[in-house]
Design an enzyme around this catalytic site. Structure first.
Site, PDB file in Angstrom:
ATOM      1  N   CYS A 143       0.297  -1.394   0.085  1.00 22.51           N
ATOM      2  CA  CYS A 143       0.231   0.047  -0.675  1.00 22.51           C
ATOM      3  C   CYS A 143       1.140   1.391  -0.419  1.00 22.51           C
ATOM      4  CB  CYS A 143      -0.560   1.025   1.249  1.00 22.51           C
ATOM      5  SG  CYS A 143      -2.148  -0.706   1.532  1.00 22.51           S
ATOM      6  N   CYS A 144       0.389   2.094  -0.306  1.00 20.15           N
ATOM      7  CA  CYS A 144       1.312   3.466  -0.711  1.00 20.15           C
ATOM      8  C   CYS A 144       0.272   4.613  -1.013  1.00 20.15           C
ATOM      9  CB  CYS A 144       1.991   3.813  -1.934  1.00 20.15           C
ATOM     10  SG  CYS A 144       1.622   3.549  -3.680  1.00 20.15           S
ATOM     11  N   ALA A 145       0.549   5.799  -1.739  1.00 20.11           N
ATOM     12  CA  ALA A 145      -0.734   6.760  -1.304  1.00 20.11           C
ATOM     13  C   ALA A 145      -1.355   6.744  -2.708  1.00 20.11           C
ATOM     14  CB  ALA A 145       0.199   8.200  -1.332  1.00 20.11           C
TER      15      ALA A 145
END
Length: 100
Positions: free
Chosen positions: A7-9
């Site tokens: 997960c990232c931005a």
């Protein structure tokens, strides 16, 4: 087969790392499914994950994601490994966290 979710931005930069991790996993004969999503989709997309890895830019969300996904291990990727797009290093980290 292990299910690893990154997960990232926005899910974009992490998708590059996913490809490098998949290549490293194949070279190591490590069977796993790896995908990437924005943190806003963590609860919905990672419900069946064995491990959720957060990009360093969203490390601050660690406790929130842990609350949203109880029973799933959540860890942050090392900034150096992420910045270098070190797929092998991140797979080794994931294997360690999963006890493989």
């Amino acid at each position: 087969m292990k299910n690893i979710v990154l997960c990232c931005a926005a899910g974009m930069s992490t998708s590059m790392l996913v490809k490098k991790m998949q290549t490293a996993a194949e070279e190591m004969n490590y069977e796993c499914d790896i995908s990437a999503f924005p943190t806003s989709e963590a609860k919905r997309k990672a419900s069946d994950a064995d491990l959720i890895l957060l990009g360093p830019q969203v490390r601050f969300s660690l406790s929130k994601i842990k609350e949203q996904c109880p029973g799933t291990q959540v860890e942050a990727i090392d900034m150096r490994s992420y910045g270098r797009m070190d797929g092998k290093g991140v797979i080794e980290f994931a294997k360690q966290k999963l006890g493989d």
